[in-house]
Enzyme design. Sequence first.
Site, PDB file in Angstrom:
ATOM      1  N   GLY A 220      15.841 187.455  66.377  1.00  0.00           N
ATOM      2  CA  GLY A 220      15.994 188.129  67.662  1.00  0.00           C
ATOM      3  C   GLY A 220      15.542 189.582  67.637  1.00  0.00           C
ATOM      4  O   GLY A 220      15.042 190.079  66.623  1.00  0.00           O
ATOM      5  N   GLN A 221      15.741 190.261  68.768  1.00  0.00           N
ATOM      6  CA  GLN A 221      15.295 191.658  68.887  1.00  0.00           C
ATOM      7  C   GLN A 221      15.952 192.538  67.828  1.00  0.00           C
ATOM      8  O   GLN A 221      15.287 193.291  67.122  1.00  0.00           O
ATOM      9  CB  GLN A 221      15.620 192.205  70.293  1.00  0.00           C
ATOM     10  CG  GLN A 221      15.041 193.589  70.527  1.00  0.00           C
ATOM     11  CD  GLN A 221      15.714 194.351  71.674  1.00  0.00           C
ATOM     12  OE1 GLN A 221      16.636 193.856  72.318  1.00  0.00           O
ATOM     13  NE2 GLN A 221      15.251 195.551  71.924  1.00  0.00           N
TER      14      GLN A 221
ATOM     15  N   ASP B 234      21.807 175.736  63.519  1.00  0.00           N
ATOM     16  CA  ASP B 234      22.539 176.114  64.726  1.00  0.00           C
ATOM     17  C   ASP B 234      23.897 176.666  64.308  1.00  0.00           C
ATOM     18  O   ASP B 234      24.615 176.018  63.540  1.00  0.00           O
ATOM     19  CB  ASP B 234      22.708 174.894  65.645  1.00  0.00           C
ATOM     20  CG  ASP B 234      23.208 175.299  67.027  1.00  0.00           C
ATOM     21  OD1 ASP B 234      24.242 175.995  67.114  1.00  0.00           O
ATOM     22  OD2 ASP B 234      22.553 174.938  68.016  1.00  0.00           O
TER      23      ASP B 234
ATOM     24  N   TYR C 290      29.011 186.718  79.503  1.00  0.00           N
ATOM     25  CA  TYR C 290      28.628 187.440  78.276  1.00  0.00           C
ATOM     26  C   TYR C 290      29.716 188.440  77.883  1.00  0.00           C
ATOM     27  O   TYR C 290      30.166 188.472  76.736  1.00  0.00           O
ATOM     28  CB  TYR C 290      27.305 188.155  78.541  1.00  0.00           C
ATOM     29  CG  TYR C 290      26.806 189.034  77.418  1.00  0.00           C
ATOM     30  CD1 TYR C 290      26.372 188.485  76.213  1.00  0.00           C
ATOM     31  CD2 TYR C 290      26.728 190.417  77.581  1.00  0.00           C
ATOM     32  CE1 TYR C 290      25.882 189.299  75.203  1.00  0.00           C
ATOM     33  CE2 TYR C 290      26.234 191.230  76.580  1.00  0.00           C
ATOM     34  CZ  TYR C 290      25.813 190.669  75.387  1.00  0.00           C
ATOM     35  OH  TYR C 290      25.322 191.471  74.379  1.00  0.00           O
TER      36      TYR C 290
ATOM     37  N   LYS D 154      32.174 188.743  74.616  1.00  0.00           N
ATOM     38  CA  LYS D 154      32.141 189.916  73.738  1.00  0.00           C
ATOM     39  C   LYS D 154      33.548 190.498  73.578  1.00  0.00           C
ATOM     40  O   LYS D 154      33.949 190.879  72.481  1.00  0.00           O
ATOM     41  CB  LYS D 154      31.171 190.972  74.283  1.00  0.00           C
ATOM     42  CG  LYS D 154      29.714 190.604  74.073  1.00  0.00           C
ATOM     43  CD  LYS D 154      29.383 190.476  72.589  1.00  0.00           C
ATOM     44  CE  LYS D 154      27.987 189.984  72.321  1.00  0.00           C
ATOM     45  NZ  LYS D 154      27.733 189.702  70.906  1.00  0.00           N
TER      46      LYS D 154
HETATM   47  P1  NAD Z   1      18.227 188.052  70.955  1.00  0.00           P
HETATM   48  O1  NAD Z   1      18.452 187.151  72.108  1.00  0.00           O
HETATM   49  O2  NAD Z   1      16.939 188.788  70.861  1.00  0.00           O
HETATM   50  O3  NAD Z   1      18.380 187.207  69.614  1.00  0.00           O
HETATM   51  C1  NAD Z   1      19.425 186.278  69.441  1.00  0.00           C
HETATM   52  C2  NAD Z   1      19.135 185.438  68.222  1.00  0.00           C
HETATM   53  O4  NAD Z   1      20.177 184.446  68.136  1.00  0.00           O
HETATM   54  C3  NAD Z   1      17.813 184.684  68.246  1.00  0.00           C
HETATM   55  O5  NAD Z   1      17.280 184.675  66.934  1.00  0.00           O
HETATM   56  C4  NAD Z   1      18.228 183.279  68.655  1.00  0.00           C
HETATM   57  O6  NAD Z   1      17.301 182.298  68.240  1.00  0.00           O
HETATM   58  C5  NAD Z   1      19.566 183.178  67.924  1.00  0.00           C
HETATM   59  N1  NAD Z   1      20.444 182.130  68.452  1.00  0.00           N
HETATM   60  C6  NAD Z   1      20.726 181.862  69.747  1.00  0.00           C
HETATM   61  N2  NAD Z   1      21.505 180.758  69.827  1.00  0.00           N
HETATM   62  C7  NAD Z   1      21.718 180.339  68.557  1.00  0.00           C
HETATM   63  C8  NAD Z   1      22.413 179.249  67.982  1.00  0.00           C
HETATM   64  N3  NAD Z   1      23.054 178.352  68.743  1.00  0.00           N
HETATM   65  N4  NAD Z   1      22.433 179.121  66.627  1.00  0.00           N
HETATM   66  C9  NAD Z   1      21.772 180.009  65.846  1.00  0.00           C
HETATM   67  N5  NAD Z   1      21.081 181.049  66.341  1.00  0.00           N
HETATM   68  C10 NAD Z   1      21.050 181.206  67.676  1.00  0.00           C
HETATM   69  O7  NAD Z   1      19.477 189.041  70.884  1.00  0.00           O
HETATM   70  P2  NAD Z   1      19.515 190.514  70.271  1.00  0.00           P
HETATM   71  O8  NAD Z   1      19.110 191.468  71.340  1.00  0.00           O
HETATM   72  O9  NAD Z   1      18.827 190.554  68.972  1.00  0.00           O
HETATM   73  O10 NAD Z   1      21.093 190.697  70.068  1.00  0.00           O
HETATM   74  C11 NAD Z   1      21.710 190.503  68.817  1.00  0.00           C
HETATM   75  C12 NAD Z   1      23.196 190.721  68.957  1.00  0.00           C
HETATM   76  O11 NAD Z   1      23.437 192.055  69.401  1.00  0.00           O
HETATM   77  C13 NAD Z   1      23.862 189.807  69.996  1.00  0.00           C
HETATM   78  O12 NAD Z   1      25.147 189.465  69.541  1.00  0.00           O
HETATM   79  C14 NAD Z   1      23.959 190.681  71.216  1.00  0.00           C
HETATM   80  O13 NAD Z   1      25.023 190.305  72.047  1.00  0.00           O
HETATM   81  C15 NAD Z   1      24.202 192.029  70.591  1.00  0.00           C
HETATM   82  N6  NAD Z   1      23.789 193.104  71.477  1.00  0.00           N
HETATM   83  C16 NAD Z   1      22.458 193.304  71.722  1.00  0.00           C
HETATM   84  C17 NAD Z   1      22.086 194.319  72.598  1.00  0.00           C
HETATM   85  C18 NAD Z   1      20.637 194.581  72.923  1.00  0.00           C
HETATM   86  O14 NAD Z   1      20.367 195.440  73.786  1.00  0.00           O
HETATM   87  N7  NAD Z   1      19.689 193.902  72.281  1.00  0.00           N
HETATM   88  C19 NAD Z   1      23.066 195.133  73.187  1.00  0.00           C
HETATM   89  C20 NAD Z   1      24.402 194.870  72.945  1.00  0.00           C
HETATM   90  C21 NAD Z   1      24.752 193.862  72.049  1.00  0.00           C
HETATM   91  C1  AKB Z   2      22.243 192.797  77.621  1.00  0.00           C
HETATM   92  O1  AKB Z   2      21.740 193.456  78.539  1.00  0.00           O
HETATM   93  O2  AKB Z   2      22.734 191.672  77.749  1.00  0.00           O
HETATM   94  C2  AKB Z   2      22.297 193.458  76.271  1.00  0.00           C
HETATM   95  C3  AKB Z   2      23.579 194.205  76.151  1.00  0.00           C
HETATM   96  C4  AKB Z   2      23.651 195.599  76.605  1.00  0.00           C
HETATM   97  O3  AKB Z   2      24.547 193.675  75.669  1.00  0.00           O
HETATM   98  N1  AKB Z   2      21.145 194.275  76.115  1.00  0.00           N
END
Ligand code: NAD
Ligand code: AKB
Length: 312
Positions: free
Chosen positions: A14-15, A52, A141, A145
């Site tokens: 993921g990101q 998964d 969501y 969280k």
């Molecule tokens: P993303 O959606 O880019 O990546 C999520 C990853 O989880 C992907 O690799 C996806 O394939 C994997 N995934 C999804 N379902 C799955 C499953 N059933 N089994 C195994 N893997 C699975 O998300 P991200 O932006 O990288 O976020 C990572 C974490 O950080 C998350 O918990 C998100 O809630 C948290 N977060 C992110 C942000 C943000 O702005 N990116 C902000 C707040 C919190």
């Molecule tokens: C979203 O917008 O869902 C994420 C977050 C702030 O948790 N980037």
Amino acid sequence: MGKQRKILVTGAAGQVGSDLTRALRERYGNQNVVATSDQGALDHAGPWQYFDIRERMVLDSIVEDHGVDTIFHLAALLSAVAEKDPLKAWDVNMSGLLNVLEVARLRACAVFFPSSIGAFGPLSPRRYTPQDTIQRPTSMYGITKLAGELLCDYYHDHFGVDTRGVRYPGIISWSHTPGGGTTDYAVEIFRAALTTGRYECFLKPGTALPMMYMPDALRASIELMETPAGRLSHRNGFNVAAMSFTPRELAAEIRKHIPHFTMGYAVDPARQAIADSWPQSLDDSIARQEWGWKHEFDLTMMVKDMLEKLSA
Ligand code: NAD
Ligand code: AKB
């Protein structure tokens, strides 16, 4: 994390997960970081596996096989995706976390769990939202969280699992596209500015949200896990802040580098409603006091770096 660690990253495609995997491998060695996801591109510089997160036995065998002692659990569905399929979001986000915590309990692993500004809701103070305040999230969501923060506290208090976590703001990065969140506009805008010179924003021009540049988010995650446990009064859901801006302000900052850039607005009511329920800025003084958190990138530095990296 003073000692050498054996780390497992979920959501590593993921990101955040893709950049965090690289940062952890640089710090602890490629072979000591196992990258996992259910799909997407995984970094093959070290061990990797697709599964998964809802399959607890598979998770358990990976942890056993690699001698994992620390899990960075990033796998989740983000806010906009979660709102389209709330039952799946509950399943992935909650069953996934419960599996991680159970395996961590039985195999004595530490756990990093990222919460989000989404764990707050419309009843929370919206400006400089405090660390400890009312939390009544209204998105699925956000509900997962907040429940996740509480579950992590529970596993620490009742079973002694070393759980820790931050509430990430919207994360901005150049190496990976975002995964379907409400703050994604603040990433998409950069590629659009550099290619077509125009972006249609799905949030209203004055929607202020807390944001953070990826290098700060990676540092926050690693530094929290390396903090001696005795320094922490809180454990999970630390507010961490860096900057806060509106789409209009971000566009103006980009225009300083790309004067012909224009932005229109095609507001998505679903994502606007989520954004309107989230904080506009965070008070992160507790993280600063307890483990010395300090951001480096503000809006000006982040925009300059994003454009340089993407242009290169
Ligand atoms: P993303 O959606 O880019 O990546 C999520 C990853 O989880 C992907 O690799 C996806 O394939 C994997 N995934 C999804 N379902 C799955 C499953 N059933 N089994 C195994 N893997 C699975 O998300 P991200 O932006 O990288 O976020 C990572 C974490 O950080 C998350 O918990 C998100 O809630 C948290 N977060 C992110 C942000 C943000 O702005 N990116 C902000 C707040 C919190
Ligand atoms: C979203 O917008 O869902 C994420 C977050 C702030 O948790 N980037």
